[in-house]
Write a protein that holds these residues in place. Structure first.
Motif, PDB file in Angstrom:
ATOM      1  N   GLY A  76       0.779  -1.223   0.000  1.00 59.28           N
ATOM      2  CA  GLY A  76       0.000   0.000   0.000  1.00 59.28           C
ATOM      3  C   GLY A  76       0.813   1.278   0.000  1.00 59.28           C
ATOM      4  N   LEU A 170       1.367   8.661   2.992  1.00 59.50           N
ATOM      5  CA  LEU A 170       0.022   8.602   2.446  1.00 59.50           C
ATOM      6  C   LEU A 170      -0.798   9.786   2.965  1.00 59.50           C
ATOM      7  CD1 LEU A 170      -0.741   4.785   2.804  1.00 59.50           C
ATOM      8  CD2 LEU A 170       0.084   6.010   0.796  1.00 59.50           C
ATOM      9  N   VAL A 354      -2.978   7.394  -9.404  1.00 59.52           N
ATOM     10  CA  VAL A 354      -2.539   6.636  -8.236  1.00 59.52           C
ATOM     11  C   VAL A 354      -1.729   7.502  -7.284  1.00 59.52           C
ATOM     12  CG1 VAL A 354      -0.370   5.781  -9.244  1.00 59.52           C
ATOM     13  CG2 VAL A 354      -1.587   4.410  -7.532  1.00 59.52           C
ATOM     14  N   ARG A 357      -2.901   9.111  -3.870  1.00 56.69           N
ATOM     15  CA  ARG A 357      -2.856   8.415  -2.580  1.00 56.69           C
ATOM     16  C   ARG A 357      -1.931   9.132  -1.614  1.00 56.69           C
ATOM     17  NH1 ARG A 357      -1.759   2.293  -4.462  1.00 56.69           N
ATOM     18  NH2 ARG A 357      -0.952   2.181  -2.336  1.00 56.69           N
ATOM     19  N   TYR A 358      -0.917   9.830  -2.136  1.00 58.21           N
ATOM     20  CA  TYR A 358      -0.003  10.556  -1.251  1.00 58.21           C
ATOM     21  C   TYR A 358       0.132  12.031  -1.648  1.00 58.21           C
ATOM     22  CZ  TYR A 358       3.376   9.464  -4.991  1.00 58.21           C
ATOM     23  OH  TYR A 358       4.014   9.342  -6.211  1.00 58.21           O
ATOM     24  N   PRO A 409      -8.465   7.012  -6.300  1.00 58.95           N
ATOM     25  CA  PRO A 409      -7.671   7.878  -5.421  1.00 58.95           C
ATOM     26  C   PRO A 409      -7.966   9.369  -5.617  1.00 58.95           C
ATOM     27  CG  PRO A 409      -6.290   6.160  -6.356  1.00 58.95           C
ATOM     28  CD  PRO A 409      -7.601   6.091  -7.088  1.00 58.95           C
ATOM     29  N   ARG A 412     -11.414  10.014  -3.959  1.00 54.42           N
ATOM     30  CA  ARG A 412     -11.299  10.059  -2.500  1.00 54.42           C
ATOM     31  C   ARG A 412     -10.682  11.375  -2.040  1.00 54.42           C
ATOM     32  NH1 ARG A 412      -9.507   4.536  -2.805  1.00 54.42           N
ATOM     33  NH2 ARG A 412      -7.376   5.247  -2.416  1.00 54.42           N
TER      34      ARG A 412
END
Length: 498
Positions: A76, A170, A354, A357-358, A409, A412
């Protein structure tokens, strides 16, 4: 544009900090190797080396060696893989591939998941090569794959230098984005990327007929031409002069403009696409000063919707200047001059979904967050020739729901922070089977989520131009084709949506 270097080094040196996550060799020191043809293990000067030496007569083969590693500590997490290599030959030429430095594992579906480095070529003395990939949360056993494909020469991999590290935290914040009425009352924006060169009034007339209300104007220059800052400054001045003319034309056609610094000072590393300004005080200072000059020049210009600070940032691991912190410094410089103009920041890994996510929220008003959508590249760029959408691509069933999963991602991030999202680029090549369906499904998702978007690209390379159709070998003008219909259907929402 003549830029004076100020005393920004102390300001720029700050970053969001290393994640302090796991690091190590993933058990490689104890692993057994499955050696490919033309490959051997050596011990030299206390180092373990994998040597791959391919004669020219075998240049068309694939010579890969594998060793099992354990990625469970990195589940993850965005993970940087690095190692040192020395290369004799294996040069970059048309039709040739190069050195392979990859990690692979199996998804629960049985599909093979591959992560790998950018194009790595020689000749080169010992140097570090690296790549960044978010590792899936189910990952455990994996393989490190090293070798040469469709090329010839010699490469030495220093196995003791192999390392996996987590440098990026993250996104755990619940902070909310702040927008003034200037952004809150801005209507939805749907449009296109500009051509790489100049635009004409006829271009804007056509775009208005198509229904577009946005142009992301790309200031693009070959990366190798971005290192000489005097020459870069002269080029940039010319592009800004042209952009200023467009600010007079665009409002006549109801079109808003985004100014996109598509080519950053310093350019990129050829073997990783990493921005060189992340490692250079001179380039980093210049980047911030560019945006100060632009903010002064275009402050209050009603044609400008936003400033797009840097196209497709890429940072593989530890760097002198963090990719997002440097964008923040430029945004802060703009804010000292113009407190309200929207500013667009882009995610890492070439603005990949992707990477959200961070991604981090910037604590400044009127920040818009940008992603690009070219997933899966095996299809969109036809890296796997003939792959079609929808369909099974690299062992995965790609359809609208898989695109939704890819964009999750970003979704979110939007919901957690109530942030305005902009898809600055999305496309599939002219000859990609099912490109029209891919374009339509992407637009459908962007609309469902309330995102602004711009298609890549208007009257640019034949790979993306919806006014052309054909094959990779030959394209011809086309006034009416399925790709263009899909795009115009999306742009047409501007004509019926407030």
């Amino acid at each position: 544009m003549k830029i004076k270097l100020g005393i920004l080094a102390a300001l720029l040196a700050g970053s969001f900090g290393a994640a302090g996550g796991p690091a190590g060799d993933c058990g490689l020191a104890q692993a057994e190797w499955k050696l490919g043809t033309h490959s051997r293990l050596e011990e030299r000067d206390g180092k373990r080396l994998l040597v791959v030496e391919v004669p020219e007569k075998d240049r068309n083969g694939s010579y890969l060696s594998r060793a099992e590693i354990d990625l469970s500590p990195f589940r993850g997490l965005p993970t940087t893989f690095s190692m040192r290599v020395r290369i004799d030959g294996i040069e970059k030429e048309a039709g040739r591939k190069g050195i392979k430095f990859m990690v692979t594992y199996q998804a629960p579906s049985g599909a093979g998941i591959w992560h790998g480095g950018w194009g790595i070529y020689g000749p080169a003395d010992w140097r570090s090569v690296s790549f960044l990939s978010p590792i899936d949360d189910y990952t455990g056993k994996a393989e490190l794959v090293l070798g040469v494909e469709k090329n010839f020469g010699k490469v030495e991999f220093d196995l003791d230098s192999f390392r996996a590290e987590n440098h990026f935290d993250l996104d755990q914040s619940s902070a909310r984005a702040v927008y003034t009425d200037r952004v809150l009352k801005e209507k939805r924006l749907r449009g296109v990327m500009s051509p790489g060169g100049n635009m004409t009034e006829d271009d804007f007339r056509t775009l208005r007929e198509w229904g577009a209300n946005l142009v992301r104007f790309q200031m693009q220059r070959l990366y190798q031409d971005c290192t000489d800052l005097d020459a870069y400054g002269r080029w940039l001045k010319g592009r800004l002069d042209h952009f200023e003319k467009l600010t007079e034309i665009a409002p006549r056609y109801g079109i808003r403009l985004i100014l996109d610094l598509h080519s950053a000072p310093g350019g990129r590393r050829s073997d990783s696409a990493e921005l060189l300004m992340l490692h250079s005080e001179e380039y980093a200072q210049y980047f911030v000063r560019i945006w100060e000059e632009i903010a002064r020049r275009f402050k209050g210009n009603p044609a400008v919707f936003a400033y797009d600070l840097v196209n497709e940032p890429y940072q593989t691991g530890a760097a002198r200047f963090d990719y997002l912190e440097l964008q923040k410094r430029a945004a802060e410089a703009i804010r000292r001059i113009d407190p309200e103009v929207p500013i667009i920041v882009e995610a890492n890994q070439l603005a990949a979904p992707v990477a959200f996510r961070y991604f981090r929220l910037l604590e400044l008003p009127n920040i818009v967050y940008q992603a690009h959508m070219y997933v899966p590249e095996s299809f969109t760029h036809q890296n796997t020739p003939g792959s079609r959408y929808p369909g099974v691509i690299s062992g995965i069933e790609w359809n609208k729901e898989q695109l939704r999963h890819t964009l999750e991602p970003v979704r979110r991030f939007q919901q957690r922070h109530r942030a305005r999202i902009y898809i600055g680029e999305f496309s599939a090549k002219t000859w990609a089977p099912g490109a029209e369906r891919y374009i339509a499904d992407c637009i459908s998702l962007f609309e469902e989520y309330g995102w602004d978007w711009s298609y890549h690209a208007f009257r640019e390379a034949r790979s993306w131009n919806v006014e052309l159709e054909g094959t990779q070998e030959k394209t011809v003008p086309s006034a009416d084709n399925p790709r263009k219909k899909a795009l115009l259907e999306g742009l047409g929402k501007n004509l019926v949506t407030p």
